[in-house]
Write a protein that holds these residues in place. Sequence first.
Motif, PDB file in Angstrom:
ATOM      1  N   ASN A   1       0.850  -1.224   0.063  1.00  8.63           N
ATOM      2  CA  ASN A   1      -0.211   0.011  -0.265  1.00  8.63           C
ATOM      3  C   ASN A   1       0.741   1.227   0.027  1.00  8.63           C
ATOM      4  OD1 ASN A   1      -1.610   2.213   0.656  1.00  8.63           O
ATOM      5  ND2 ASN A   1      -3.064   0.839   1.611  1.00  8.63           N
ATOM      6  N   THR A   2       0.772   2.104  -1.147  1.00  6.97           N
ATOM      7  CA  THR A   2       1.735   3.054  -1.136  1.00  6.97           C
ATOM      8  C   THR A   2       1.491   4.272  -0.168  1.00  6.97           C
ATOM      9  OG1 THR A   2       0.266   4.252  -2.773  1.00  6.97           O
ATOM     10  CG2 THR A   2       2.000   2.823  -3.694  1.00  6.97           C
ATOM     11  N   GLY A   3       0.285   4.273   0.545  1.00  8.92           N
ATOM     12  CA  GLY A   3       0.260   5.070   1.678  1.00  8.92           C
ATOM     13  C   GLY A   3       0.651   4.659   2.742  1.00  8.92           C
ATOM     14  N   SER A   4       1.357   3.311   3.069  1.00  6.97           N
ATOM     15  CA  SER A   4       2.049   3.002   4.385  1.00  6.97           C
ATOM     16  C   SER A   4       3.443   2.460   4.032  1.00  6.97           C
ATOM     17  CB  SER A   4       1.066   2.203   5.017  1.00  6.97           C
ATOM     18  OG  SER A   4       0.880   0.832   4.367  1.00  6.97           O
ATOM     19  N   MET A   5       3.834   2.446   2.985  1.00 14.40           N
ATOM     20  CA  MET A   5       5.056   1.680   2.467  1.00 14.40           C
ATOM     21  C   MET A   5       6.328   2.684   3.376  1.00 14.40           C
ATOM     22  SD  MET A   5       5.001   3.005  -1.508  1.00 14.40           S
ATOM     23  CE  MET A   5       6.570   2.172  -1.947  1.00 14.40           C
ATOM     24  N   GLU A   6       7.277   1.975   3.676  1.00 12.46           N
ATOM     25  CA  GLU A   6       8.417   2.754   4.348  1.00 12.46           C
ATOM     26  C   GLU A   6       9.252   3.367   3.302  1.00 12.46           C
ATOM     27  OE1 GLU A   6      10.626  -0.106   6.470  1.00 12.46           O
ATOM     28  OE2 GLU A   6       8.896  -0.489   7.841  1.00 12.46           O
ATOM     29  N   SER A   7       9.273   3.203   2.084  1.00 11.68           N
ATOM     30  CA  SER A   7      10.313   3.887   1.063  1.00 11.68           C
ATOM     31  C   SER A   7       9.857   3.296  -0.390  1.00 11.68           C
ATOM     32  CB  SER A   7      11.619   3.719   1.340  1.00 11.68           C
ATOM     33  OG  SER A   7      12.169   2.457   0.829  1.00 11.68           O
TER      34      SER A   7
ATOM     35  N   GLU B   1       8.265   6.751  14.906  1.00 13.30           N
ATOM     36  CA  GLU B   1       7.034   6.241  14.243  1.00 13.30           C
ATOM     37  C   GLU B   1       6.737   5.997  12.928  1.00 13.30           C
ATOM     38  OE1 GLU B   1       4.657   4.679  16.246  1.00 13.30           O
ATOM     39  OE2 GLU B   1       5.866   5.014  18.158  1.00 13.30           O
ATOM     40  N   PRO B   2       6.121   5.023  12.241  1.00 12.05           N
ATOM     41  CA  PRO B   2       5.756   4.706  10.901  1.00 12.05           C
ATOM     42  C   PRO B   2       5.271   6.111  10.286  1.00 12.05           C
ATOM     43  CG  PRO B   2       5.367   3.029  11.804  1.00 12.05           C
ATOM     44  CD  PRO B   2       5.637   3.674  13.197  1.00 12.05           C
ATOM     45  N   ALA B   3       4.023   6.538  11.120  1.00  6.70           N
ATOM     46  CA  ALA B   3       3.413   7.786  10.441  1.00  6.70           C
ATOM     47  C   ALA B   3       4.401   9.047  10.376  1.00  6.70           C
ATOM     48  CB  ALA B   3       2.151   8.209  11.638  1.00  6.70           C
ATOM     49  N   VAL B   4       4.809   9.275  11.440  1.00  2.00           N
ATOM     50  CA  VAL B   4       6.180  10.424  11.409  1.00  2.00           C
ATOM     51  C   VAL B   4       7.105  10.332  10.285  1.00  2.00           C
ATOM     52  CG1 VAL B   4       7.983  11.647  12.671  1.00  2.00           C
ATOM     53  CG2 VAL B   4       5.942  10.605  14.174  1.00  2.00           C
ATOM     54  N   TYR B   5       7.472   8.975   9.971  1.00  2.00           N
ATOM     55  CA  TYR B   5       8.545   8.696   8.939  1.00  2.00           C
ATOM     56  C   TYR B   5       7.927   8.955   7.653  1.00  2.00           C
ATOM     57  CZ  TYR B   5      10.890   6.015   5.548  1.00  2.00           C
ATOM     58  OH  TYR B   5      11.577   5.879   4.398  1.00  2.00           O
ATOM     59  N   ASN B   6       6.608   8.531   7.471  1.00  2.00           N
ATOM     60  CA  ASN B   6       6.032   8.709   6.158  1.00  2.00           C
ATOM     61  C   ASN B   6       5.729   9.923   5.949  1.00  2.00           C
ATOM     62  OD1 ASN B   6       5.762   6.067   5.682  1.00  2.00           O
ATOM     63  ND2 ASN B   6       3.928   5.588   6.696  1.00  2.00           N
ATOM     64  N   LYS B   7       5.506  10.834   6.692  1.00  2.00           N
ATOM     65  CA  LYS B   7       5.109  12.390   6.586  1.00  2.00           C
ATOM     66  C   LYS B   7       6.498  13.094   6.399  1.00  2.00           C
ATOM     67  CE  LYS B   7       2.970  16.603   8.863  1.00  2.00           C
ATOM     68  NZ  LYS B   7       4.205  17.192   8.675  1.00  2.00           N
ATOM     69  N   SER B   8       7.509  12.769   7.193  1.00  2.00           N
ATOM     70  CA  SER B   8       8.844  13.520   6.773  1.00  2.00           C
ATOM     71  C   SER B   8       9.493  13.035   5.587  1.00  2.00           C
ATOM     72  CB  SER B   8       9.745  13.306   8.008  1.00  2.00           C
ATOM     73  OG  SER B   8       9.225  13.455   9.280  1.00  2.00           O
ATOM     74  N   ASN B   9       9.471  11.730   5.145  1.00  4.16           N
ATOM     75  CA  ASN B   9       9.843  11.131   3.868  1.00  4.16           C
ATOM     76  C   ASN B   9       9.355  11.598   2.541  1.00  4.16           C
ATOM     77  OD1 ASN B   9      12.062   9.346   2.692  1.00  4.16           O
ATOM     78  ND2 ASN B   9       9.953   8.215   2.198  1.00  4.16           N
TER      79      ASN B   9
ATOM     80  N   LEU C   1      11.050  13.954  -0.197  1.00  6.45           N
ATOM     81  CA  LEU C   1      10.819  13.519  -1.561  1.00  6.45           C
ATOM     82  C   LEU C   1      10.019  14.428  -2.641  1.00  6.45           C
ATOM     83  CD1 LEU C   1       9.429   9.709  -1.335  1.00  6.45           C
ATOM     84  CD2 LEU C   1      11.648  10.532  -2.180  1.00  6.45           C
ATOM     85  N   GLN C   2       9.120  15.086  -2.000  1.00  6.68           N
ATOM     86  CA  GLN C   2       8.574  16.381  -2.701  1.00  6.68           C
ATOM     87  C   GLN C   2       9.812  17.393  -2.864  1.00  6.68           C
ATOM     88  OE1 GLN C   2       4.653  17.604  -1.015  1.00  6.68           O
ATOM     89  NE2 GLN C   2       4.059  15.639  -1.077  1.00  6.68           N
ATOM     90  N   GLU C   3      10.530  17.791  -1.943  1.00  6.29           N
ATOM     91  CA  GLU C   3      11.388  18.842  -1.896  1.00  6.29           C
ATOM     92  C   GLU C   3      12.790  18.247  -2.942  1.00  6.29           C
ATOM     93  OE1 GLU C   3      13.794  22.225  -1.235  1.00  6.29           O
ATOM     94  OE2 GLU C   3      11.465  21.592  -0.865  1.00  6.29           O
ATOM     95  N   ALA C   4      12.730  17.061  -3.126  1.00  6.75           N
ATOM     96  CA  ALA C   4      13.850  16.774  -3.954  1.00  6.75           C
ATOM     97  C   ALA C   4      13.330  16.778  -5.352  1.00  6.75           C
ATOM     98  CB  ALA C   4      14.406  15.230  -3.634  1.00  6.75           C
ATOM     99  N   GLU C   5      11.994  16.377  -5.573  1.00  5.25           N
ATOM    100  CA  GLU C   5      11.560  16.329  -6.587  1.00  5.25           C
ATOM    101  C   GLU C   5      11.386  18.020  -7.296  1.00  5.25           C
ATOM    102  OE1 GLU C   5      10.029  15.397 -10.435  1.00  5.25           O
ATOM    103  OE2 GLU C   5      10.835  13.892  -8.710  1.00  5.25           O
ATOM    104  N   ARG C   6      11.296  19.062  -6.520  1.00  3.94           N
ATOM    105  CA  ARG C   6      11.159  20.547  -6.679  1.00  3.94           C
ATOM    106  C   ARG C   6      12.619  20.812  -7.004  1.00  3.94           C
ATOM    107  NH1 ARG C   6      12.477  25.028  -4.742  1.00  3.94           N
ATOM    108  NH2 ARG C   6      13.186  24.289  -2.843  1.00  3.94           N
ATOM    109  N   LEU C   7      13.658  20.382  -6.487  1.00  9.12           N
ATOM    110  CA  LEU C   7      14.950  20.878  -6.720  1.00  9.12           C
ATOM    111  C   LEU C   7      15.490  20.228  -8.211  1.00  9.12           C
ATOM    112  CD1 LEU C   7      16.448  20.181  -3.090  1.00  9.12           C
ATOM    113  CD2 LEU C   7      16.266  22.300  -4.213  1.00  9.12           C
ATOM    114  N   ARG C   8      14.914  18.934  -8.399  1.00  3.21           N
ATOM    115  CA  ARG C   8      15.462  18.295  -9.661  1.00  3.21           C
ATOM    116  C   ARG C   8      14.850  19.327 -10.966  1.00  3.21           C
ATOM    117  NH1 ARG C   8      15.534  13.349  -6.982  1.00  3.21           N
ATOM    118  NH2 ARG C   8      13.109  13.064  -7.142  1.00  3.21           N
TER     119      ARG C   8
END
Length: 520
Positions: free
Chosen positions: A130-136, A429-437, A441-448
């Motif tokens: 599930n892409t909503g809860s995947m770790e990476s 926590e997984p929820a904190v990780y998912n939010k931060s990650n 990822l969005q920031e990296a995409e913007r920089l690219r």
Amino acid sequence: MKKVTKIAQNKTNLTEQTKLRVAAYCRVSTDSDEQLESLDAQIKHYESYVNANPEWEFAGLYYDEGISGTKKEKRPELLRMIADCEDRKIDLIVTKSISRFARNTTDCLELVRKLLDLDVFIFFEKENINTGSMESELMLSILSGLAESESVSISENNKWSIKRRFQNGTYKISYPPYGYDNVDGEMVINKSQAKIVRFIFAEILSGKGTHKIANELNRRKVPTKKGGRWTSTTIRGMVSNEKYTGDVIFQKTYTDEYFNRHNNNGEKDQYLIRNHHEPIISHEDFETAQDIIDQRAKEKGLEKQNTKYQNRYSFSGKITCGQCGGTFKRRSHSSGRHRIAWCCSTHIANIKKCSMKYVPESAIEYAFVTMMNKLIFGHAVVLKPLLVSLRGMSSDETLENIRALDKKLEENTEQRNVLVGLMTKGYLEPAVYNKSNNELLQEAERLRRQKESITRFLNNDFQNLSEVSALLQYATKASMLTGFDGELFKRYVEKVLVYSREEIGFELKCGITLKERLVR
């Protein structure tokens, strides 16, 4: 005394939660009966699967049938589903597996990231992801890579099987050309269509052009194989099709490793089978028709397997209508002062769609000579400042910006690696990780994207800088032009924009557009 305002209690039933709008996507790769039965089974499965969950609301079923999954552009239902996600009609997508969703790693990750940005998640049943809860994205990247490898493997197996059938002559032509029907895997003559085929070849042999033949068939309201209108391209394709002689050549096209189709000009083996089926046209008439077509092409300066106009005229393919965007065609007038002129192709086809009338060729040539003489005379005040400006734009400052973006991307990667480490050790926590990650990822995409934009801009500047330098060097040494020079036009002009019958613009390869009045 302080004023207190009472906020009324919310009496709505808090136990009623908004249901997730769940859509299902499925696909079969071929249009065979077995695969279509599989599609029916998938449709029934997902209807019952979604409706069985009380927290889900069925948002629709999207399915592509008889379409390869190697590229997302070839699947209209998938694209329609994504459009509905953008319209906020879907919260979750359920699909059988990664290989059913996408067999191309780039497409898969691109679609997942796009849907994540829309807060839409995907659940892959087979892989239980599930892409909503995947770790990476790592696991999804690996699995989608395997799916792509599987697709390549299947493609290679199919190619080998087809090649073997080419070699032993057992390959069946499922979609024969106009004039034939497929009856139990065999090519059988369609009598009514065969009459049209014979008519086309007879007209070619009598000296008529493909355009006139197409117009005649359209006037008689004769439908094509797919029920559309006849074109000169369709006629040329039929006249060059050896199948009308009863012979067949296999592997006239091939698919490369990126699933793109190409004409086979000797890159792959071809297989000729004579007397494969009943002919409509004799070999003699077929060969004569080829000779006529080839002779016409030589007279017009056309060459097979090359660009349509091979340096036929200096202005070919370079004049664009400023009114409708159509390309201008060269016309020869039988009488009048302007024997040779250029006219908008849209205007020629339908005067109501574009009112732009013809422009004399001599007027365009005169305007070009005038423009070049102005540059030669005023190069110091036009081209030199432009050259200095471009050199300033492509300075060290721009390169420094690119280096700064690279550094930020490295820091972003390091931060994501730290998050993975903290998550692995159980400190996060997984929820904190998912939010931060996801934020990283969005920031990296913007920089690219920012880096790509600057790099593209810089590359264009270097190209323009080179072109301006070359034009300045020419203008500094050249004498005033006394007549039109076709080679000079091709060297420095990218295209011509016709704004009206009184004014045109020359878009130079160095990036500037210079307007000139038309003198007729």
